[in-house]
Design an enzyme around this catalytic site. Structure first.
Site, mmCIF file in Angstrom:
data_model
loop_
_atom_site.group_PDB
_atom_site.id
_atom_site.type_symbol
_atom_site.label_atom_id
_atom_site.label_comp_id
_atom_site.label_asym_id
_atom_site.label_seq_id
_atom_site.Cartn_x
_atom_site.Cartn_y
_atom_site.Cartn_z
ATOM 1 N N GLU A 153 0.832 -1.213 0.000
ATOM 2 C CA GLU A 153 0.000 0.000 0.000
ATOM 3 C C GLU A 153 0.861 1.256 0.000
ATOM 4 O O GLU A 153 0.575 2.232 -0.693
ATOM 5 C CB GLU A 153 -0.946 0.020 1.219
ATOM 6 C CG GLU A 153 -1.999 -1.072 1.213
ATOM 7 C CD GLU A 153 -3.104 -0.870 0.175
ATOM 8 O OE1 GLU A 153 -3.154 0.184 -0.470
ATOM 9 O OE2 GLU A 153 -3.919 -1.798 0.009
ATOM 10 N N ARG A 158 0.679 3.802 -3.216
ATOM 11 C CA ARG A 158 0.083 5.131 -2.991
ATOM 12 C C ARG A 158 1.144 6.201 -2.774
ATOM 13 O O ARG A 158 1.109 7.250 -3.408
ATOM 14 C CB ARG A 158 -0.859 5.083 -1.792
ATOM 15 C CG ARG A 158 -1.970 4.078 -1.989
ATOM 16 C CD ARG A 158 -3.074 4.252 -0.979
ATOM 17 N NE ARG A 158 -3.795 3.006 -0.797
ATOM 18 C CZ ARG A 158 -5.046 2.926 -0.388
ATOM 19 N NH1 ARG A 158 -5.730 4.000 -0.099
ATOM 20 N NH2 ARG A 158 -5.631 1.743 -0.236
ATOM 21 N N ASP A 165 -4.603 -9.829 -8.482
ATOM 22 C CA ASP A 165 -4.855 -8.824 -9.531
ATOM 23 C C ASP A 165 -3.657 -8.072 -10.125
ATOM 24 O O ASP A 165 -3.260 -8.271 -11.270
ATOM 25 C CB ASP A 165 -5.933 -7.819 -9.071
ATOM 26 C CG ASP A 165 -5.706 -7.246 -7.663
ATOM 27 O OD1 ASP A 165 -4.658 -7.520 -7.070
ATOM 28 O OD2 ASP A 165 -6.586 -6.512 -7.170
ATOM 29 N N GLU A 220 -12.154 0.260 -10.318
ATOM 30 C CA GLU A 220 -11.800 -0.720 -11.368
ATOM 31 C C GLU A 220 -12.734 -0.717 -12.572
ATOM 32 O O GLU A 220 -12.292 -0.942 -13.706
ATOM 33 C CB GLU A 220 -11.716 -2.138 -10.783
ATOM 34 C CG GLU A 220 -10.545 -2.351 -9.823
ATOM 35 C CD GLU A 220 -10.734 -1.742 -8.440
ATOM 36 O OE1 GLU A 220 -11.901 -1.412 -8.084
ATOM 37 O OE2 GLU A 220 -9.752 -1.572 -7.703
HETATM 38 C C1 DMJ Z 1 -6.339 0.602 -5.085
HETATM 39 O O1 DMJ Z 1 -5.569 0.875 -3.960
HETATM 40 C C2 DMJ Z 1 -5.523 -0.035 -6.178
HETATM 41 O O2 DMJ Z 1 -6.217 0.054 -7.371
HETATM 42 C C3 DMJ Z 1 -5.209 -1.475 -5.906
HETATM 43 O O3 DMJ Z 1 -4.518 -2.098 -6.959
HETATM 44 C C4 DMJ Z 1 -6.480 -2.238 -5.703
HETATM 45 N N1 DMJ Z 1 -7.396 -1.608 -4.831
HETATM 46 C C5 DMJ Z 1 -7.527 -0.207 -4.675
HETATM 47 C C6 DMJ Z 1 -8.809 0.342 -5.251
HETATM 48 O O4 DMJ Z 1 -9.874 -0.489 -5.279
#
Ligand code: DMJ
Length: 606
Positions: A233, A237, A366, A500
Site C-alpha cells: 500500500e 500510494r 490482480d 476498477e
Molecule cells: C487501489 O488501492 C488499487 O487500485 C489497488 O490495486 C487495488 N485496490 C484499490 C482500489 O480499489
C-alpha cells in the site's frame, strides 16, 4: 510439552521484540492487524472458502478430477502446516539466551543494511528533468463533453475541499463524521489523501491546491516514524504518488521523498528467498507477513506490485539496488513450477515455495498480472521476459478461469486447487482494461480476440452496476444459484468508491472510441452524485441494493487518485496523458515509459 509451552511464553513475554519475529510463525490468528482493505481474507474467510469449495465439487468449469484435486490441495495445506510447526519447534528448542542472541544479531544486520541503504539517499545524483508529454490537455471541442469534464473537476474540488477542511494532514476523511480517518495500512505515516491526489490535482489544473499539497509534503511528510506499514500500500500510494508528482512537475522534493521512502522499504526484502514481507516496521526494519496468509506466505498481488515503482526508483536515484530487488522476485517466480501454468496467490518467503493453491485475478492476485503487462510497456517494449510471462499467464487464465454464463456474460472465476468458485470481485473488473491494453502485442492473430475479451468483461462489470438499485457495483458478484452478476451474500454488497470498473471504461474508450463507454461512465458519475455525495465529501455505501443509503463514512484516498482521474480522462481528448507515453501504476499514478533500458532484460527461456 509443558517445557515447550513455558519456552513459548518465555520467548514471547521476556525478550524484546521477539513477539514480532515470532508472530508470523506462531500466531496465525492474531487479530492485532487487520488485513489490507483489498485483501478481505482472514481466518474466517478461509474456512468459509474451503466449505464453499467442497460444496462446489463437480460444478461446471472444474477441470480434471475434483476429488483428486481436493485431496492434493489438502495434502499441500497439511504439508505447509507441518513445515510451519517444524520451524516453530526448531526456534523454540533453542535456549532463551540463544533466541535473544539471534534476535540481536538479526537486528544488528538490519541496522547495518539500513546504514548502507541510506547512503543511496545521500548520494542522490542530479538528473535532467524531461518535460512531461501531454500532462495537461486541451479543452474538449464538444460543449456537452466539456461540461461533463467540468462536472468531474467540481467533484474533485468537493472531495478535496472537505478533506482539507476536516482531515487535513491525516490519511483519509470521514465525510459523515467530518473528521480524519486512519487505516493501519500506513502505520503512523500521514497524508495519504494528499500524496494520492497530487497528480489528479495537476492534470485537472487545480494549481493552488497542487501548491498547497506540495508545501504540505515539503514541511510535513515524515517517514522517520516508528510504524509498521503495508509495503504494497505504501509503495503504490506513496512511492507511486510521489514519483508521479515528480514526473509531472519536475519538483525535486517529490523525487527526494520517493527515494527516501524507497530506501525505507528495502529491509522488507531481507528474507531467505528475497520475496519481501507484507508488513514492515520502517524504523526497526523488521518485517513479517499477514497472520491470516497461508502458512506465513507473502501475497502475489503485493510482492508482484513493486516492479514499476522500483525500476523508477533506480532510474531516479542512479542506484540499481531497487531494480535488483524486483528482478530477483521475477527470478524466483520463473524458477517455480506453476500448477496448470497458473500463479498461486501465496508464496512462502522463507522456503521460496507456493502456499495454498488459490488463484485469482481479483484480490490477492490482480495487480501482479497488471504489472507484468505494464513492465513490458514501460520498458519501451524491450522487456521480452515480462511480455512472455504476461501472455503465458493470460492464456492459463483463459483456459482455467474465464467462463461464460448461460445468458452470455463473460466472467473470471476464482480457482481453488482445481475447483472453480463462480464469483467475480469488483477488483477483478480492472482486467477488462488490461486485456484491451495488451491486445496490440498479443501473439499473432489474437489482437482482436483480446480487445473483444476486454469489451466482454467491461459489459459484465457494467451489468454488475446496472442490476443494483444504486447503479454502483457490489464488492463481489456471483454466477451461480440462478443469478448472474449479482451479489448474493450480505458481506459482498458494499461499494467503497472503487475505480476498477471506470478504469476499464477508460481503457476501452481510449482504445475503441465506442460511445457506450462514455455513456456508462456518465451513469457512474450520476450514481456517485446521487448516492455517495454528502455535505462532507463522498462516502462508500454498505449495500448497493438498498433503496436508502447506508454510508460507511470513509472517503478512500483512491477515490481522488483513481476513480475521479479515470472519469476525467474519459471526458478528455486522447492527447491528455497519451497511453504510448505514460503507464498508470495500479493506483493510477503516472510513470513515463523508460526507453533507456533497451536490451537490458532478455527472455529467460527456462
Ligand atoms: C487501489 O488501492 C488499487 O487500485 C489497488 O490495486 C487495488 N485496490 C484499490 C482500489 O480499489
Amino acid at each position: 510439552f509443558s517445557a515447550f509451552i513455558t519456552l513459548c511464553f518465555g520467548a514471547i513475554f521476556f525478550l524484546p521484540d521477539s513477539s514480532k519475529l515470532l508472530s508470523g510463525v506462531l500466531f496465525h490468528s492474531s487479530p492485532a492487524l487487520q488485513p489490507a482493505a483489498d485483501h478481505k481474507s482472514g481466518p474466517g474467510a478461509r474456512a468459509e472458502d474451503a466449505a464453499d469449495g467442497r460444496a462446489r465439487r463437480g460444478e461446471e468449469g472444474a477441470p480434471g478430477d475434483p476429488a483428486a484435486a481436493l485431496e492434493d490441495n489438502l495434502a499441500r495445506i497439511r504439508e505447509n502446516h507441518e513445515r510451519a510447526l517444524r520451524e516453530a519447534k526448531e526456534t523454540l528448542q533453542k535456549l532463551p539466551e540463544e533466541i535473544q542472541r539471534d534476535i540481536l544479531l538479526e537486528k544488528e544486520k538490519v541496522a547495518q543494511d539500513q546504514l548502507r541503504d541510506k547512503a543511496v539517499f545521500r548520494r542522490l545524483p542530479p538528473v535532467d528533468f524531461v518535460p512531461p508529454i501531454g500532462a495537461v490537455g486541451r479543452e474538449p471541442a464538444d460543449a456537452a463533453i466539456r461540461e461533463k469534464r467540468a462536472k468531474i473537476k467540481e467533484m474533485m474540488k468537493h472531495a478535496w475541499n472537505n478533506y482539507k477542511r476536516y482531515a487535513w494532514g491525516l490519511n483519509e476523511l470521514k465525510p459523515i463524521s467530518k473528521e480524519g480517518h486512519s487505516s493501519s495500512l500506513f502505520g503512523s505515516i500521514k497524508g495519504a489523501t494528499i500524496v494520492d491526489a497530487l497528480d489528479t490535482l495537476f492534470i485537472m489544473e487545480m494549481k493552488d491546491e497542487f501548491e498547497e499539497a506540495k508545501s504540505w509534503v515539503e514541511e510535513n511528510l515524515d517517514f522517520n516514524v516508528n510504524a509498521e506499514v503495508s509495503v504494497f500500500e505504501v509503495n503504490i500510494r506513496f512511492v507511486g504518488g510521489l514519483l508521479s508528482a515528480y514526473y509531472l512537475s519536475g519538483e525535486e522534493i517529490f523525487r527526494k521523498k520517493a527515494v527516501e521512502l524507497g530506501v525505507k522499504l528495502l529491509p522488507a526484502f531481507h528474507t531467505p528467498s528475497g520475496i519481501p514481507w507484507a508488513l514492515l516496521n520502517i524504523k526497526s526494519g523488521i518485517g513479517r507477513n499477514w497472520p491470516w496468509a497461508s502458512g506465513g506466505s507473502s501475497i502475489l498481488a503485493e510482492f508482484g506490485t513493486l516492479h514499476l515503482e522500483f525500476l523508477h526508483l533506480s532510474h531516479l536515484s542512479g542506484n540499481p539496488i531497487f531494480a535488483e530487488k524486483v528482478m530477483n522476485i521475477r527470478t524466483v517466480l520463473n524458477n517455480l513450477e506453476k500448477p496448470q501454468g497458473l500463479y498461486p496467490n501465496y508464496l512462502n518467503p522463507s522456503s521460496g515455495q507456493w502456499g495454498q493453491y488459490h488463484v485469482s485475478v481479483g484480490g490477492l492476485g490482480d495487480s501482479f498480472y497488471e504489472y507484468l503487462l505494464k513492465a513490458w510497456l514501460m520498458s519501451d517494449k524491450t522487456d521480452l521476459e515480462a511480455k512472455k510471462m504476461y501472455f503465458d499467464a493470460v492464456q492459463a487464465i483463459e483456459t482455467h478461469l474465464i467462463r461464460k454464463s448461460s445468458r452470455g456474460l463473460t466472467y473470471i472465476a476464482e480457482w481453488k486447487g482445481g475447483l472453480l468458485e463462480h464469483k467475480m470481485g469488483h477488483l477483478t473488473c480492472f482486467a477488462g482494461g488490461m486485456f484491451a491494453l495488451g491486445a496490440d502485442d498479443a501473439p499473432t492473430g489474437l489482437t482482436q480476440h483480446y480487445l473483444q475479451l476486454g469489451a466482454e468483461i467491461a459489459r459484465t462489470c457494467y451489468e454488475s452496476y446496472n442490476r443494483t438499485f444504486m447503479k454502483l457495483g457490489p464488492e463481489a458478484f456471483r454466477f451461480d444459484g440462478g443469478v448472474e452478476a449479482i451479489a448474493t451474500r450480505q458481506n459482498e454488497k458494499y461499494y467503497i468508491l472503487r475505480p476498477e470498473v471506470v478504469e476499464t471504461y477508460m481503457y476501452m474508450w481510449r482504445l475503441t472510441h465506442d460511445p457506450k463507454y462514455r455513456k456508462w461512465a456518465w451513469e457512474a458519475v450520476e450514481a456517485l452524485e446521487n448516492h455517495c455525495r454528502v455535505n462532507g465529501g463522498y462516502s462508500g455505501l454498505r449495500d448497493v441494493y438498498l433503496r436508502h443509503e447506508s454510508y460507511d463514512d470513509v472517503q478512500q484516498s483512491f477515490f481522488l487518485a483513481e476513480t475521479l482521474k479515470y472519469l476525467y480522462l474519459i471526458f478528455s481528448d486522447d492527447d491528455l496523458l497519451p497511453l504510448e507515453h505514460w503507464i498508470f501504476n495500479t493506483e493510477a499514478h503516472l510513470l513515463p515509459v523508460l526507453s533507456t533500458n533497451k536490451k537490458e532484460v532478455e527472455v529467460n527461456e527456462k
